[in-house]
Design an enzyme around this catalytic site. Structure first.
Site, mmCIF file in Angstrom:
data_model
loop_
_atom_site.group_PDB
_atom_site.id
_atom_site.type_symbol
_atom_site.label_atom_id
_atom_site.label_comp_id
_atom_site.label_asym_id
_atom_site.label_seq_id
_atom_site.Cartn_x
_atom_site.Cartn_y
_atom_site.Cartn_z
ATOM 1 N N LYS A 170 -2.784 -6.723 4.417
ATOM 2 C CA LYS A 170 -3.861 -6.413 3.480
ATOM 3 C C LYS A 170 -3.332 -6.209 2.063
ATOM 4 O O LYS A 170 -4.098 -6.181 1.114
ATOM 5 C CB LYS A 170 -4.675 -5.206 3.955
ATOM 6 C CG LYS A 170 -3.913 -3.931 4.224
ATOM 7 C CD LYS A 170 -4.851 -2.921 4.884
ATOM 8 C CE LYS A 170 -4.145 -1.651 5.308
ATOM 9 N NZ LYS A 170 -5.008 -0.779 6.107
ATOM 10 N N ARG A 171 -2.020 -6.087 1.919
ATOM 11 C CA ARG A 171 -1.441 -5.997 0.581
ATOM 12 C C ARG A 171 -0.982 -7.353 0.063
ATOM 13 O O ARG A 171 -0.599 -7.485 -1.075
ATOM 14 C CB ARG A 171 -0.250 -5.025 0.588
ATOM 15 C CG ARG A 171 -0.645 -3.577 0.837
ATOM 16 C CD ARG A 171 0.555 -2.660 0.685
ATOM 17 N NE ARG A 171 0.186 -1.271 0.948
ATOM 18 C CZ ARG A 171 0.220 -0.698 2.138
ATOM 19 N NH1 ARG A 171 0.604 -1.405 3.187
ATOM 20 N NH2 ARG A 171 -0.129 0.562 2.303
#
Length: 462
Positions: free
Chosen positions: A246-247
């Site tokens: 998700k980063r």
């Protein structure tokens, strides 16, 4: 296997449920269902600064959309603080944990000195009580943390469900902090107490957690708690060969729902990202549950392939009954301010073989409900002056025929014979005028779904 299998998924609500966690949830769910066990959803929300309600809501929505039903939960760690503090107190009394009063500056200084000596940066246990050891005086105004007394010697070995036997020496890890000064536990401690209290028997998770596992095993043993079996699945790599997270460019599970993917297709694709059953590419949830016994999990990273997912989704769209597909397409149309009607199942039947997503299917369906604007290039190429009389004749004949496919097809043949032209000469411009594109399924099938009035109105624009 003895006793009931209990698995869990424990996402952190610091962002959306990403695809790697969704895959781990699927494996955990399928393993529990295969063995007639139970699946638990836990929300690890102890990162108070970064946890949000929006993220929690998105996690729950993703689990619901994927159909990964859980037998317990959601259980929130922040509602269990008293339990964690109770266990900490027992550990302090038993001597398996201790207070540490090091300031951040002291810890920085400690690490700098270790780096200067070429050593691994580990806490030097200066506050750890030992026989005959004189501890520093307790400083005023420094709130302590609680650290775990990690065994200083020996190895931690476990037989990983995916990787096989893994051994890490205790000298490689230090006395980790298990309770922060604000009374909130750290991940490695809270997860052990949770898995213990919830009788978790099997833990599937990403292999980035391998380095956490020795600490957790040592804490389990210090508490006299039964050890679950661990299975660390390899990461999913993005197009750039880097970990999908998700980063780093990952897309949320709910974004795939919005973009027209089917949950059954997503589960099928996720399952194959690191697990296989022979050469089977397409299978139902029921088949996966039947087959998923924890074996055949890959030890190597999987590569996310958007084209493969689109292909899988296309197969599921083709196989889905039109009456079940229509509400999904109607929802996509509704986002565009378009209300569908009873024709939508027939539209789905006609166009679904051409579509990879319900968004693409809605693109086709929209032409039946909203105005279309053919491109200047298509009009110039296909609706030439020479063909306009042929289109006019077709509009004339369609005004009086019975409005069903056979009669429409017969009218088209009459027009072709009357003007001595071949089908493409008429079909291409009619498609452009009706649908905004020269490529569609058979012309009579398309026309039959439109109302007579709409067809004649659009043909007269030629």
């Amino acid at each position: 296997m003895t006793g009931k299998v209990r698995t869990r998924i424990a996402p952190s609500p610091t962002g959306f449920l990403h695809l790697g966690t969704a895959r781990t949830a699927l494996y955990s769910w399928a393993y529990a269902r295969h063995h007639g066990g139970e699946f638990v959803l836990r929300i690890e929300d102890t990162d108070v600064a970064r946890s949000t309600q929006d993220s929690t809501d998105q996690i729950l929505a993703s689990m619901h959309w994927l159909g990964l039903d859980y037998d317990e939960g959601p259980i929130y760690q922040m509602q269990r603080l008293e339990r964690y503090r109770e266990v900490i107190a027992q550990m302090l009394e038993a001597g398996t944990a201790y207070h540490c009063y090091c300031t951040p500056a002291e810890l920085d200084e400690m690490r700098e000195a270790q780096r200067a000596r070429g050593e691994k940066t580990l806490y030097d246990r200066r506050w750890r009580p030992e026989p005959g050891k004189v501890l520093p005086p307790v400083p005023e105004g420094v709130p302590p943390v609680v650290r775990f007394c990690n065994p200083p010697e020996g190895d931690v070995t476990w037989n990983d469900l995916v990787k096989g036997e893994i051994t890490i020496n205790n000298r490689e890890i230090d006395d980790l902090i298990i309770l922060r000064p604000d009374g909130v536990p750290t991940y490695n401690f809270a997860v052990v107490v949770d898995d213990w209290d919830m009788a978790i028997t099997h833990v599937f998770r990403g292999d980035e957690h391998i380095n956490n596992t020795p600490w957790q095993i040592n804490i389990f043993r210090a508490l006299g708690a039964p050890l679950p079996q661990f299975g660390h699945v390899p990461v999913i790599l993005g197009d750039d060969g880097q970990k999908l997270s998700k980063r780093r460019g990952a897309v949320s599970v709910t974004a795939y729902e919005e973009n027209g993917y089917l949950p059954e297709a997503m589960l099928n694709y996720l399952a194959r990202l690191g697990w296989s059953h022979g050469d089977d590419e397409l299978f139902t949830r029921e088949q996966m549950v039947s087959w998923f016994d924890g074996s055949h999990l890959s030890k190597s990273p999987a590569q996310w392939d958007a084209a493969k997912l689109a292909w899988v989704n296309a197969q599921y769209i083709k196989a889905k009954p039109d009456d079940a597909l229509a509400p999904l397409v109607a929802a996509q149309l509704q986002k565009r301010g378009i209300a569908a009607d009873e024709r939508l199942p027939a539209i789905c039947a006609l166009f679904k073989d051409r579509c990879e997503t319900t968004v693409a299917l809605a693109d086709w369906a929209a032409a039946f409900y909203a105005d279309v604007t053919p491109s200047e290039a298509d009009l110039a190429q296909h609706v030439a002056d020479a063909v306009k009389p042929v289109i006019a004749t077709l509009a004339e004949k369609l005004a009086s025929v019975a409005w069903e496919k056979v009669s429409i097809a017969a009218a088209i043949k009459e027009v072709l014979a009357e003007h001595s032209v071949k089908m493409p000469v008429l079909a291409m411009p009619v498609r452009v005028l009706l649908m905004g594109t020269p490529q569609t399924p058979s012309l009579d099938s398309v026309l039959a779904i439109f109302s007579r009035e709409k067809v004649i109105e659009r043909l007269k624009r030629a």
